[in-house]
Scaffold this active site. Structure first.
Site, PDB file in Angstrom:
ATOM      1  N   ASP A 138      38.527  43.972  38.734  1.00  0.00           N
ATOM      2  CA  ASP A 138      39.568  43.147  39.322  1.00  0.00           C
ATOM      3  C   ASP A 138      39.768  43.542  40.788  1.00  0.00           C
ATOM      4  OD1 ASP A 138      39.979  41.978  36.839  1.00  0.00           O
ATOM      5  OD2 ASP A 138      41.612  43.337  36.312  1.00  0.00           O
ATOM      6  N   THR A 139      40.314  42.637  41.564  1.00  0.00           N
ATOM      7  CA  THR A 139      40.502  42.876  42.995  1.00  0.00           C
ATOM      8  C   THR A 139      41.263  44.167  43.270  1.00  0.00           C
ATOM      9  OG1 THR A 139      40.428  40.519  43.520  1.00  0.00           O
ATOM     10  CG2 THR A 139      41.536  41.951  45.107  1.00  0.00           C
TER      11      THR A 139
END
Length: 301
Positions: A138-139
């Site tokens: 995930d970012t």
């Protein structure tokens, strides 16, 4: 190995008489890959002569598989940017990703992602391949990402993941004090109704398993939390974040799943170790990444 055309190429020595199709299957080359080789500009050579998969190979023959060039997807714009490359060879790249950088382009992060930078690197180095993300983060999750340089390598590594031969360990900080020294979360995960982003534990979801070990208990600015080591056995979207919420201990900073951003401005999650067999040599590889500064500060409370 690469030919003069710079295309990805593999060479094998035959051990016993068998159909070429069966020989290649035993070497882990999928039907999908063979179809691409046949129709998209690749070649199958036996002793430097092009053959079909129905050809009979004999002990001592040299089989060469030249893979077709791969075209980057239309939505992936090559860019120049900094990549923290821990390891690279003809088959794989290991990246240590900072928090805040996307792995692949999305609506919120169309540029500046790991995939954009890898595509730019391939373009500059004339690597005839697109980007194959094997393990995605995930970012706002930091740590290790594995990238394959070819669809065949991606296939082999994906098989290792399916067979649970690909080790992935995360260090996380969860709200509250977790009492158990060790725990196993084996709960199916699916999309939350009405949301395109959020996931939840639901009985009609996909099987998911996370193993955890408690590392330490902390208290900072009136907030109690626990550091944990987490091993993924499956790779569902937001798996650790959803499983820890289900356990009643959402990750520190993970406001999407009930965590507070009082101590850190992102989910306190870091991919610290990955281990797998090299898809070509079979050698066991292990890579490690230190906790970034924002998470190290939590351990100094």
């Amino acid at each position: 190995m690469k030919t003069q055309s710079n295309r990805f190429t593999l060479n094998f020595i035959v051990e016993e008489q068998v159909l070429l199709r069966e020989f290649l299957h035993a070497k882990g080359i999928s039907k999908r890959t063979l179809t691409a080789v046949k129709y998209d500009g690749g070649q199958l050579l036996v002793n430097e002569t092009e053959q079909t998969v129905r050809h009979i190979v004999r002990a001592g023959d040299t089989v060469t598989v030249q893979f077709p060039e791969e075209q980057p997807s239309d939505g992936l714009i090559p860019e120049s940017g900094t990549l923290n490359i821990l390891y690279e060879d003809e088959a794989i790249i290991i990246i240590d990703k900072p928090a805040g950088q996307g792995t692949i382009p999305s609506r919120d992060h169309p540029a500046g992602t790991i995939a954009n930078y890898i595509a730019g690197k391939f373009l500059k180095e004339k690597v005839p391949s697109t980007v194959h993300i094997v393990t995605r983060l995930d970012t706002d999750t930091s740590g290790l990402i594995c990238i394959a340089k070819n669809r065949h390598i991606h296939h082999l590594l994906s098989e290792q993941i399916q067979e649970t031969g690909f080790y992935r360990n995360y260090i996380a900080f969860a709200e509250g004090h977790i009492v158990e020294n060790e725990f196993v979360i084996e709960q199916p995960i699916g999309r939350k109704d009405g949301s395109i982003i959020e996931r939840i534990v639901r009985q009609d979801g996909q099987y998911a398993r996370t193993d955890g070990k408690t590392l330490g208990h902390y208290e900072l600015h009136g907030s109690r939390f626990t550091s944990v080591s987490l091993e993924l056995h499956t790779g569902r979207t937001h798996q650790i974040r959803v499983h820890m919420q289900w356990l009643g201990h959402p990750l520190v900073g993970d406001d999407l799943y009930g965590g507070s951003r009082k101590l850190v401005n992102r989910q306190a999650l870091h991919c610290a170790t990955i281990g797998f067999r090299h898809p070509l040599t079979g050698t066991k590889l292990v890579f490690n990444s230190e906790l970034p500064i924002d998470l190290k500060k939590l351990t100094q409370s």
